[in-house]
Design an enzyme around this catalytic site. Structure first.
Site, PDB file in Angstrom:
ATOM      1  N   ASP A 271       0.806  -1.306   0.056  1.00  0.00           N
ATOM      2  CA  ASP A 271      -0.089   0.127   0.085  1.00  0.00           C
ATOM      3  C   ASP A 271       0.898   1.348   0.005  1.00  0.00           C
ATOM      4  O   ASP A 271       0.809   2.182   0.577  1.00  0.00           O
ATOM      5  CB  ASP A 271      -0.955  -0.060   1.131  1.00  0.00           C
ATOM      6  CG  ASP A 271      -1.743   0.896   0.947  1.00  0.00           C
ATOM      7  OD1 ASP A 271      -2.450   1.451  -0.302  1.00  0.00           O
ATOM      8  OD2 ASP A 271      -3.151   1.281   2.092  1.00  0.00           O
ATOM      9  N   PRO A 285      -4.568  10.489   3.919  1.00  0.00           N
ATOM     10  CA  PRO A 285      -3.877   9.146   4.368  1.00  0.00           C
ATOM     11  C   PRO A 285      -3.016   8.284   3.681  1.00  0.00           C
ATOM     12  O   PRO A 285      -3.152   8.355   2.217  1.00  0.00           O
ATOM     13  CB  PRO A 285      -5.500   8.394   4.350  1.00  0.00           C
ATOM     14  CG  PRO A 285      -6.032   8.870   3.297  1.00  0.00           C
ATOM     15  CD  PRO A 285      -5.788  10.444   3.189  1.00  0.00           C
ATOM     16  N   GLY A 286      -1.977   7.871   4.207  1.00  0.00           N
ATOM     17  CA  GLY A 286      -1.044   6.993   3.246  1.00  0.00           C
ATOM     18  C   GLY A 286       0.401   6.818   3.815  1.00  0.00           C
ATOM     19  O   GLY A 286       0.697   7.977   4.647  1.00  0.00           O
TER      20      GLY A 286
END
Length: 391
Positions: A271, A285-286
């Site tokens: 991811d 987000p990330g």
């Protein structure tokens, strides 16, 4: 021609020499290699791999290329360099780009632009147009270029849209990768739909014990369901750093590791999601993962007595099959390879080759590093710790 000498192949429990020629593994075994080289009288390069581990290269089942449209987060070149440094030669790239990958034109553009680099990109198409969650894409048309579809980054809230997508996946034979949010609630909902209509469903970045248990039960019923976990969800717990799904509790983290040991998990997907400092401050987000995924996973596997064989399955063999490739170290196999060290180290974002540095793990202890990455017989990354010479 590359002669890899005295490499430890941990999942086969042996030390071996390999000769690479014309993109493939030509010979295995020192005597056989010596005989072949004498006959050919060819020049070759020696890679002294004593004390290092040799594996087939990694394949990422969950990657954010950021192209087209978000080059300011990561360019094609940076993505390729980061993957090579991380030991990844193939990635499954998500469709949340700009424009969204919901047409053949975008798929063709990505294929053309990414082909200039060593990284092999398997581009996913979106399930719904514009990731809007309402209107399904033309699956048959897009299947000229891809067999995987995902609205990753957004949940498909409408049950009927998910139902029709699963029906199409069954009829046409493609895979849906699902971003479930909120996670367990949507995992359970989508498993119920899958049981009703059939289809092929993969759950991305699963982080919760309850989610894994539900998916395992579905598998036991014979449903076509698979799941992945990420390095950060098995490496840490109870962090406030923003990722989707959130980094969960210690109990969840420990269960994910136990699920790996029990064989419940299908893939480890990074991811990898680059963001600028500005975007992270705004709440994007990330996490950036691809360069240190091996070191994070190896640390957890080492500490929890998870075998090298399981690592190869989760990071190479199974995700390679996802994109219709074969990984191996036998004669005739494509020479997509990584050489790895196994020493303790720490994560240093300043050493990342991408411009994005979004990680909460600076200074955290990990284990090992990628020392060399070979793509189709060509050395594309060498951290200069390996003694090599030409002959």
């Amino acid at each position: 021609m590359i002669w890899i000498q005295e490499a430890n192949i941990p999942y086969l429990n042996k030390v071996e020499d390999l000769l690479v020629e014309e993109g493939k593994i030509k010979c295995v075994g020192r005597e056989k290699i010596q005989t072949y080289i004498l006959e050919k009288k060819a020049e070759y390069r020696i890679v002294k791999a004593e004390g290092l581990y040799l594996l087939p290269s990694f394949v990422d089942s969950h990657f954010h290329l950021r192209n087209p449209g978000f080059e300011y987060k990561q360019t094609y070149e940076e993505a390729s360099r980061a993957c090579m440094k991380g030991g990844y030669t193939d990635v499954v790239a998500m469709a949340n780009t700009k424009p969204v990958v919901d047409s053949c034109e975008v798929l063709k553009e990505i294929a053309e632009k990414s082909s200039a680099y060593p990284l092999d990109v398997y581009q996913v198409g979106s399930v719904t147009k514009g990731l809007g969650g309402r209107e399904l894409v033309d699956f048959e048309e897009l299947m000229k270029y891809t067999n995987i579809f995902s609205d990753d980054g957004k949940n498909i809230d409408d049950e009927e849209v998910m139902r029709q997508a699963l029906i199409a996946s069954k009829e046409l034979g493609f895979l849906i990768m699902d971003h479930s949010e909120p996670e367990t609630e949507m995992v359970i909902r989508n498993l119920k739909i899958l049981e009703e209509v059939g289809g092929n469903l993969h759950f991305c970045h699963v982080s919760r014990k309850a989610s894994v248990e539900a998916i395992v039960k579905a598998k036991e019923k014979g449903l076509n369901a698979t799941l992945e976990v990420t390095p950060h969800h098995i490496f840490s717990h109870s962090l406030s750093y923003r990722v989707n799904p959130p980094i969960a509790t210690a109990e969840d983290m420990e269960f994910l590791v136990e699920a790996i040991k029990r064989g419940y998990i299908d893939y480890i997907g990074t991811d990898h999601a680059p963001h600028t400092c500005e975007d992270k401050k705004k709440g994007a987000p990330g996490i950036i993962n691809i360069e240190n995924a091996y070191a994070m996973v190896r640390k957890i596997f080492y500490d929890n007595n998870v075998s090298w064989k399981e690592m190869v399955e989760l990071m190479a063999f199974r995700p390679a099959a996802l994109v219709n490739k074969k990984r191996g170290l036998d004669e005739g196999d494509v020479a997509d390879l990584v050489l790895l060290s196994d020493k303790e180290s720490v994560i240093d974002p300043q050493g990342f080759v991408t411009r994005s540095k979004n990680t909460p793990y600076e200074g955290r202890e990990v284990r090992g590093a990628v020392e060399m990455t070979i793509v189709k017989g060509e050395i594309v990354y060498d951290n200069e710790r390996i003694a090599t010479k030409s002959n």
